[in-house]
Write an enzyme that holds these catalytic residues in place. Structure first.
Site, mmCIF file in Angstrom:
data_model
loop_
_atom_site.group_PDB
_atom_site.id
_atom_site.type_symbol
_atom_site.label_atom_id
_atom_site.label_comp_id
_atom_site.label_asym_id
_atom_site.label_seq_id
_atom_site.Cartn_x
_atom_site.Cartn_y
_atom_site.Cartn_z
ATOM 1 N N TRP A 155 -0.914 0.557 5.929
ATOM 2 C CA TRP A 155 -1.856 1.556 5.454
ATOM 3 C C TRP A 155 -3.252 1.174 5.929
ATOM 4 O O TRP A 155 -3.668 0.008 5.816
ATOM 5 C CB TRP A 155 -1.784 1.597 3.932
ATOM 6 C CG TRP A 155 -2.700 2.553 3.249
ATOM 7 C CD1 TRP A 155 -2.915 3.869 3.573
ATOM 8 C CD2 TRP A 155 -3.499 2.289 2.096
ATOM 9 N NE1 TRP A 155 -3.791 4.421 2.680
ATOM 10 C CE2 TRP A 155 -4.170 3.478 1.756
ATOM 11 C CE3 TRP A 155 -3.712 1.159 1.295
ATOM 12 C CZ2 TRP A 155 -5.040 3.573 0.672
ATOM 13 C CZ3 TRP A 155 -4.582 1.265 0.216
ATOM 14 C CH2 TRP A 155 -5.240 2.463 -0.084
ATOM 15 N N ASP A 189 3.014 -4.075 -2.679
ATOM 16 C CA ASP A 189 2.296 -2.818 -2.879
ATOM 17 C C ASP A 189 3.372 -1.784 -3.213
ATOM 18 O O ASP A 189 4.181 -1.435 -2.347
ATOM 19 C CB ASP A 189 1.533 -2.430 -1.604
ATOM 20 C CG ASP A 189 0.665 -1.192 -1.798
ATOM 21 O OD1 ASP A 189 -0.157 -0.902 -0.913
ATOM 22 O OD2 ASP A 189 0.804 -0.508 -2.842
ATOM 23 N N LYS A 230 1.441 9.075 -6.662
ATOM 24 C CA LYS A 230 2.472 9.945 -6.099
ATOM 25 C C LYS A 230 3.592 10.222 -7.081
ATOM 26 O O LYS A 230 3.979 11.370 -7.270
ATOM 27 C CB LYS A 230 3.080 9.325 -4.820
ATOM 28 C CG LYS A 230 2.178 9.420 -3.611
ATOM 29 C CD LYS A 230 1.214 8.257 -3.546
ATOM 30 C CE LYS A 230 0.427 8.277 -2.256
ATOM 31 N NZ LYS A 230 -0.643 7.254 -2.283
#
Lengths: 415, 464
Positions: free
Chosen positions: A144, A225, A261
């Protein structure tokens, strides 16, 4: 501009030496998309879920929870403790580690509410930079876009380990093992718990086990993560397996969780940092030091999103409803993958596109290069990041054909 | 012996110690009877048995063993201690959160109305831009400077939504560290406890200017001006816009003019912390006068805002950092760099509190209602000040002048009690406050003024 009579006015600004920063590469995609007047434009940039109608989605169970909170007259807006909402913290730890996790039962986990995934990573990174003896973190290549900056500003030095293999559009497992194998003992290693961003390429369970053994043998410190628990496969437990494997061996690790999300709480900034320690005593000392990182950053975290999460996680019916809505989102994405794959095959687009259905999660690493991406933006009004990543969550049955046309054109006309 | 061999594998946990030292340190065993080579690296790493060993090795010493227990936060820790106290007369005058006369937390009516509206509208929860909610940024700058202010009309203010006052100060500190390396921030002595932490963690050097005069329990104006004058040119000067925390002592308008003079003369950059706009005097405009005075002189300046107190949005973490620049172009550049600092900290700020503020300030009816509620809160505090003063004057036979309590403004009062006297307040009277002698009047009711007066008189006269 008028000069002040007391001659203190600067003709030059004290900020004259400050340059304009470029737009954030990921969030900047949406900025560019918004500016485009074309009726056929498609935003496949930032990873925010869209419905089949192309609209943002607020989960029913979230609306329910919010209504409950607003109706509850006893609720106040007093400062949360520095570590955040206690219920939320306990429930978050259970969600990722498992309700029967010995680490949780033995009080060996400290969990602090943070500002979504980013905030959890930053607080964890700052803590490690201050208190951990090995200030190097290894991040996968690619990762990311925000990861390197988060850890650098936290005070860590950032190195990479091989991850993505462009030839197979899959995992470069040999390279990963070699690079982690040659990392200095004790180094921190960032691991995407599931649904790797941006590639969508995850290790298999067998590969995870090998990674675990290697890391434990070198005392590498895992920093997970976890931004897509439940969103990747549709199952909260399945998506937490890699994390739980590491915790099961009794070792220590960090986990950054995000509810952006999987609960659609993007803008509420809800997340948690858990540090699994060897003993309850260590966990308690670690927690006290986490507070010293947080207090000068923002004092204490925002209450709204965490209250929504806690309300849902602690109510059995709401929790079940959540799992159903979550699975529906994951299933829709999986079906978009299949549709895009079928559409490219139908067009006879050159190349092997099976990675589209092998990769997992919100994103697909198409393998398109930056010239091809620029072409797709210019000619087809497709907005995506220049590394070739597309957000499957932004696709619908109606828009798949347009995307397939754009990819086909890019692959055949731009090299 | 087997267990000792197994535990050597864990020695690699500490890169800096040899396996033997590590072993001794972690397991507290003597070295006699252990026979393995003292090579620096882990002697077991190439053996086949290592992988099996690693499963067990994982359960030895923690990598965080050397982490010490941090002390509790001096301000927030007070409330924790208060909660633990079971005494019936306990009084929490620690953290600055408004309480009603019944000593209950207060959610403003306009906030409840705004939240109901928001739920009815069913808005989405998409990510805000890095700089925050545009509608919020617009109204917050207008509230601070006045909608007709040239700085706003000329688009010279870079406004970025931040995590209340703390988060906004932190963004500003990060900007200073990056673009004004080595430049100091001058902070008042005393100041809010967390200011130093914010600058320390941001690696921004700071020094203090004299502010509080214990002899008068008032402002050491000469000292303040002298210290600001003596600082290197181009320093940042942290000023409390109104209702100084912790003292409650504000400069007069005439003093503000003189402070502005010396700041301009030294080309310093004013940096305002505005956490109580509207809460201090009851008037939003009056409380912004100091900021507007500086802006009117054409100076470039920074202002951190918080809506924790004036809108009671403590836990929602809503505020903003404003940077007034000499041109719209500079403001655009500064804003872009503030975004670049926010992104690796939390990506983008939380929406809920921002929407509440935008709804309240943006709707004329709600805005007027808000002003009325704020006047009510500020009014209650003024009444409590008066009652406390009256009680102290009645109970203290020594003739000490307690009128500084009436001159101070805002949520807090600096009582003048020292560390030991403040400790006595807690240990003997179960009055919780910070050890700098600060009490939060927002946590005091008229009914408790007599009790508090007794405690203060006792602590002041009987403890040294």
């Amino acid at each position: 501009m008028s000069a002040s009579p007391t001659s203190g006015f600067h003709a030059d600004s004290v900020f004259a030496h400050i340059d304009r920063a470029p737009e954030d590469p990921i969030l900047g995609v949406t900025v560019a998309y918004n500016k485009d007047p074309s009726p056929i434009k498609l935003n496949l940039g930032v990873g925010a879920y869209r419905t089949e109608e192309g609209k943002p989605l607020v989960l029913n169970v979230v609306r329910q929870a919010e209504q409950q909170l607003v109706n509850d007259r006893s609720r106040v807006k007093e400062y949360l403790p520095i570590v955040g909402l206690a219920d939320f913290n306990k429930l978050s730890a259970k969600l990722i580690l498992g309700a029967d996790s010995p680490a949780v039962q033995e009080n060996r986990v400290t969990t602090v509410q943070c500002l979504s995934g980013t905030g959890s990573l930053r607080v964890g990174g700052e803590f490690l930079a201050r208190h951990y003896h090995q200030r190097t973190i290894y991040i996968p290549l690619p990762t990311w876009g925000n990861h390197p900056k988060v850890f650098t500003l936290a005070g860590l030095s950032v190195k990479t380990y091989r991850y993505y293999d462009p030839a197979t559009r899959g995992l470069n497992f040999q390279g990963l093992l070699e690079d982690l194998g040659s990392a200095p003992s004790g180094a921190i290693v960032l691991l995407h718990a599931c649904a790797h961003n941006p590639t969508g390429v995850d290790p298999t369970i067998q590969q995870w086990e090998q990674i675990r053994q290697l890391m434990r043998s070198k005392s590498l410190l895992p920093f997970f993560d976890s931004a897509y628990q439940g969103f990747a496969s549709g199952s909260l437990d399945a998506d937490a397996q890699p994390v739980r494997m590491f915790v099961a061996d009794g070792g220590e690790c960090l986990v950054a969780q995000s509810y952006a999300k999987n609960m659609g709480l993007y803008g509420e900034r809800v997340g948690a940092l858990s540090i699994v320690c060897k003993t309850a005593d260590v966990a308690s000392r670690v927690e006290s030091q986490l507070k010293l990182v947080i207090r000068p950053m923002y004092s204490n975290p925002p209450i709204h999103g965490a209250s929504i999460v806690a309300t849902i996680l602690k109510d059995r019916d709401m929790y079940n409803e959540w799992t159903i809505e979550l699975k529906a989102m994951a299933d829709r994405i999986i079906s978009m993958r299949q549709k895009l794959f079928d559409a490219l095959r139908a067009r006879g687009t050159p190349g092997d596109w099976s990675h589209i259905i092998k990769q997992i999660g919100m994103f697909t690493f198409t393998g398109l290069n930056s010239e091809q991406v620029a072409f797709m933006t210019k000619e087809y009004h497709i907005y995506m990041t220049s590394d070739g990543r597309i957000s499957m969550a932004g696709l619908s049955s109606k828009t798949v054909p347009h995307l397939a046309d754009a990819i086909h054109a890019a692959v055949t006309r731009v090299v | 012996m087997a267990s000792t061999m197994l535990s050597v594998a864990s020695a690699s946990l500490s890169a800096s110690l040899s396996p033997l030292e590590n072993l001794k340190g972690k397991l507290k065993v003597g070295s006699a009877g252990l026979s393995f080579n003292k090579a620096k690296g882990n002697p077991f790493i190439n053996t086949k048995s290592f992988c099996r060993i690693s499963m067990v090795a994982a359960v030895n010493a923690s990598r965080f063993e050397s982490v010490t227990m941090a002390p509790p936060d001096p301000i927030l820790g007070v409330s924790e201690a208060f909660r633990a106290d079971t005494h019936e007369s306990k009084l929490n005058l620690g953290v600055g959160a408004y309480r009603t006369e019944e000593l209950q937390p207060y959610v403003l009516d306009v906030v409840k109305k705004a939240e109901n509206l928001m739920v009815e509208r069913g808005e989405n929860k998409e990510y805000l831009p890095i700089e925050g909610l545009a509608a919020f940024n617009k109204v917050t700058a207008e509230l601070l400077f006045g909608a007709d202010n040239p700085v706003i009309k000329q688009q010279r203010v870079a406004t970025v939504q931040g995590l209340s006052g703390t988060g906004s100060l932190r963004l500003a500190a990060a900007l200073i560290e990056r673009y004004f390396p080595g430049t100091k921030v001058l902070i008042s002595s005393p100041t809010w406890g967390n200011h130093k932490n914010i600058f320390n963690d941001s690696r921004v050097p700071w020094s203090e200017y004299r502010y509080y005069d214990p002899k008068t329990v008032g402002l050491d104006f000469e000292g303040m001006v002298a210290d600001i004058k003596a600082a290197p040119e181009g320093s940042f000067v942290l000023l409390h816009g109104c209702a100084h925390n912790p003292t409650g002592i504000d400069p007069t308008p005439e003093q503000w003019e003189k402070i502005a003079n010396v700041i301009q003369a030294k080309s310093h950059i004013p940096f305002f912390d505005v956490a109580y706009q509207g809460f201090a005097s009851g008037s939003l405009d009056a409380d912004a006068a100091s900021v507007r005075l500086f802006a009117a002189r054409g100076m470039e300046l920074l202002v951190a805002q918080s809506y924790s107190k004036n809108l009671g949005l403590y836990a929602e973490r809503i505020g903003a950092i404003n940077v007034v620049c000499s041109s719209a172009d500079a403001a655009a550049r500064v804003k872009s760099q503030l975004k670049r600092l926010a992104r690796p900290m939390y990506s983008n700020p939380p929406i809920h509190g921002a929407r509440i503020v935008a709804n309240v300030v943006g709707d004329p009816a709600l805005f007027n209602e808000w002003k009325a509620e704020m006047e009510m809160m500020a009014g209650r505090i003024k009444n409590v000040r008066q009652k406390l003063y009256d009680s102290l004057s009645a109970k203290d036979k020594s003739g000490k002048d307690w009128s500084f309590i009436l001159k101070q403004i805002g949520m807090f009062s600096f009582t003048g009690l020292n560390i030991d006297q403040s400790a006595n307040m807690t240990s003997k009277w179960h009055v919780y406050m910070t050890k700098d002698g600060r009490i939060s009047l927002a946590g005091l009711s008229l009914a408790k003024c007599d009790y508090l007066a007794d405690a203060i008189v006792d602590s002041f006269h009987n403890v040294s």
